[in-house]
Motif scaffolding. Sequence first.
Motif, mmCIF file in Angstrom:
data_model
loop_
_atom_site.group_PDB
_atom_site.id
_atom_site.type_symbol
_atom_site.label_atom_id
_atom_site.label_comp_id
_atom_site.label_asym_id
_atom_site.label_seq_id
_atom_site.Cartn_x
_atom_site.Cartn_y
_atom_site.Cartn_z
ATOM 1 N N CYS A 92 35.421 40.691 46.491
ATOM 2 C CA CYS A 92 36.601 41.501 46.841
ATOM 3 C C CYS A 92 36.431 42.941 46.376
ATOM 4 O O CYS A 92 35.967 43.199 45.255
ATOM 5 C CB CYS A 92 37.858 40.902 46.237
ATOM 6 S SG CYS A 92 38.264 39.266 46.887
ATOM 7 N N GLU A 97 43.104 42.603 47.889
ATOM 8 C CA GLU A 97 42.268 41.627 48.585
ATOM 9 C C GLU A 97 42.052 40.396 47.714
ATOM 10 O O GLU A 97 42.118 39.252 48.196
ATOM 11 C CB GLU A 97 40.922 42.255 48.943
ATOM 12 C CG GLU A 97 40.003 41.307 49.706
ATOM 13 C CD GLU A 97 38.655 41.930 50.019
ATOM 14 O OE1 GLU A 97 37.801 41.219 50.608
ATOM 15 O OE2 GLU A 97 38.443 43.111 49.674
ATOM 16 N N ASP A 100 45.141 38.062 47.554
ATOM 17 C CA ASP A 100 45.315 37.297 48.786
ATOM 18 C C ASP A 100 44.349 36.111 48.827
ATOM 19 O O ASP A 100 44.715 35.013 49.259
ATOM 20 C CB ASP A 100 45.097 38.199 50.005
ATOM 21 C CG ASP A 100 46.242 39.189 50.204
ATOM 22 O OD1 ASP A 100 47.327 38.950 49.635
ATOM 23 O OD2 ASP A 100 46.044 40.198 50.909
#
Length: 313
Positions: A92, A97, A100
């Motif tokens: 990431c 990000e 999630d």
Amino acid sequence: MPIESALPHGTGPGHAQPGTLSSPASALDASAISPDTGGTADAQPHRWYSTNLVGVPAPVLASRLFNEHPVPLHIAGTREAHRGLFALLDRCADLPEARDVFEHYVAIAFGLQPADAPRDSAEARRWRCSWRRLLQGWGGDANGPAGAVLKGWVESRFGLVPMFHKARLERFPSPAWVSYLEEKAASRYHGNCIHQQLDLLYEFSQWALTRFGLPRQTGDDTHVRLWRGSTRCEEQLVAGRLQDRECTVRLNSIASFSLSRDEAGCFGDWVFELQVPRCKLLVWPGLLPGKVLHGEQEVLALGGDYPAQASCQ
């Protein structure tokens, strides 16, 4: 520096008196810190010794010494059991990000959104137990069932026995302890491997702090400057006086803090400024998607004996 090398003679893990929240770094006997209730140590939960899954004895983990000189903590087996998640996280580029990826992985791993269970069935209710619902329950009432389950997780993983849940948890057995134990085991939040979900949440929090740091925070890489408002200050004092500003406070096994003094001032007449080890942070602003805790500046972290700067509102 090694924790045990800094302890006075006779206070290492092999000599620990039963009890999680008395500081092994103190030269005082535990009876000089905590009032003598006239019973045996077995009947006094604050003197219990509890095992844990992080490799640091509970009395050391709760001590002022550890809070001043922390070491990294990891819940045994969690990252090893979920190598795939942390491999994905390492790819990431930023925290949004990563969070999630974390939420999606946990939803799949624990079946948080099963498609085949009727919505009003007992099976569906069982699957609704999730880390998010638990934290939202804590945000609504830290002394409710969600708070009891969360304190039970801290007790299981870190060995820290709670001191307060609706009332002071002093002698055992007592009505306060019975109430806590009932709520800790209740099925409303205690289902769907909730402890394992919280294990992953803690490890994700520690991974994110190491990788991205705490937003809008500067300073060393071991502590975070936080504030906590309180109206029950005298019960929390271990050493020093509030009027002298410098003191040591004993906080519950898990407690809420604020990122700003103004926010903390809404919760009590006195405000404590503390340096909280990063390894004790479970939830902090920006870590998780959506609104989880009640306050936008709220931090959830493990307790123990903390050096503090006290100021009156």
